[in-house]
Design an enzyme around this catalytic site. Structure first.
Site, PDB file in Angstrom:
ATOM      1  N   GLU A  36       0.830  -1.200   0.000  1.00 40.73           N
ATOM      2  CA  GLU A  36       0.000   0.000   0.000  1.00 40.73           C
ATOM      3  C   GLU A  36       0.869   1.256   0.000  1.00 40.73           C
ATOM      4  OE1 GLU A  36      -4.189  -0.807   1.922  1.00 40.73           O
ATOM      5  OE2 GLU A  36      -2.691  -0.515   3.490  1.00 40.73           O
ATOM      6  N   ASN A  93      -3.913   3.526   9.995  1.00 37.99           N
ATOM      7  CA  ASN A  93      -3.976   3.062   8.613  1.00 37.99           C
ATOM      8  C   ASN A  93      -3.490   4.181   7.688  1.00 37.99           C
ATOM      9  OD1 ASN A  93      -4.617   0.735   6.997  1.00 37.99           O
ATOM     10  ND2 ASN A  93      -6.371   1.855   6.176  1.00 37.99           N
ATOM     11  N   ASN A 140      -9.148   5.692   5.238  1.00 39.66           N
ATOM     12  CA  ASN A 140      -8.414   5.554   3.986  1.00 39.66           C
ATOM     13  C   ASN A 140      -8.511   6.822   3.151  1.00 39.66           C
ATOM     14  OD1 ASN A 140      -6.924   3.129   3.297  1.00 39.66           O
ATOM     15  ND2 ASN A 140      -8.826   2.002   3.609  1.00 39.66           N
ATOM     16  N   ASP A 143     -10.846   2.790  -1.331  1.00 36.37           N
ATOM     17  CA  ASP A 143      -9.677   2.569  -0.481  1.00 36.37           C
ATOM     18  C   ASP A 143      -8.784   3.809  -0.586  1.00 36.37           C
ATOM     19  OD1 ASP A 143      -7.218   1.450   0.696  1.00 36.37           O
ATOM     20  OD2 ASP A 143      -8.223  -0.470   0.531  1.00 36.37           O
ATOM     21  N   ARG A 158      -5.669   0.209  14.969  1.00 37.90           N
ATOM     22  CA  ARG A 158      -4.316   0.568  14.537  1.00 37.90           C
ATOM     23  C   ARG A 158      -4.405   1.692  13.516  1.00 37.90           C
ATOM     24  NH1 ARG A 158      -2.954  -0.818   9.301  1.00 37.90           N
ATOM     25  NH2 ARG A 158      -3.920  -2.638   8.330  1.00 37.90           N
TER      26      ARG A 158
END
Length: 232
Positions: free
Chosen positions: A16, A101, A157, A207, A99
């Site tokens: 990513e 991102n 995201n 995303d 967590r």
């Protein structure tokens, strides 16, 4: 048609966050669940790999070297040479199920990153629903101050900005929605969240995202292997 080609066959677990370093002329990206950072030349050569101590959600390069990394246990400064981290802050240290991102920097150098839940079992991919929305969206200012911009998020995201810096785009992947906020580039304040696009009638969902030089918003669609674009 745009050309799509394989640059590096990295065999990542969860690749990513591609990030181009103008000074070094190198592409950086992360392998989130492998806790690794990669870089290569524009032609895919000279691949380098770096290790971080926890799962990594995103990173931002620093002007004087190194990076800010968003790890499972908060935000840290990263030294590429020593491959060590220096803790900055963990705003959700009381919740082990979340967590950090995706994240990006605005044009004043502030790092905007959000969190997500590790509890994937509660996600219904068909309906795009989660039973918990415990994540948040945060802004790390250049002086080290950390501010929460929003809460009640399932999977953060795609933060990116309009060309005039007045709009922040942001995706909550599991809700299948992309939002816009009014953004103050002078202060980093964000507010007046509203819907920009919905993927509820699609097989995939939003995303990572970016804005091109013409102001179009591009989003990578997870669960669908597609890229979509929309005018602002």
């Amino acid at each position: 048609m745009p050309e799509v080609r394989l640059l590096v066959d990295a065999n990542n677990h969860l690749g990513e966050g591609p990030l181009w370093d103008v000074k070094e002329e190198r592409l950086y990206w992360i392998d989130s669940t492998a806790a690794e950072i990669y870089s290569c030349r524009a032609d895919g050569s000279e691949v380098k790999r770096f290790f971080v101590p926890r799962h990594i959600g995103s990173m931002a390069l620093r002007e004087q070297g190194g990076a800010v990394v968003a790890l499972a246990n908060g935000l840290h400064l990263y030294d590429f040479d020593a491959q060590t981290v220096q803790f900055i802050a963990d705003p959700e240290s009381d919740d082990p199920e979340t967590r950090f991102n995706d994240g990006k920097v605005d044009r004043r150098g502030r790092f905007v990153a959000g969190t997500m839940s590790y509890d994937f079992d509660r996600y219904d991919a068909d309906r795009g629903q989660r039973s918990t929305r415990s994540g948040g969206l945060y802004l790390l200012d250049i002086d080290g101050t950390l501010t929460r911009l929003d809460s009640g998020i399932s999977c953060s995201n795609g933060p990116c900005w309009s060309l005039d810096n007045r709009t922040l785009y942001f995706t909550d992947t599991y809700s299948r929605e992309m939002y816009v906020y009014d953004y103050d580039i002078e202060t980093g304040a964000a507010g007046n969240r509203r819907l920009f696009a919905s993927a509820r009638d699609m097989a995939s969902t939003f995303d990572g995202a970016t804005v091109d030089e013409e102001g179009y918003v591009w989003s990578a669609l997870v669960f669908g292997a597609r890229i979509s674009t929309r005018s602002t």
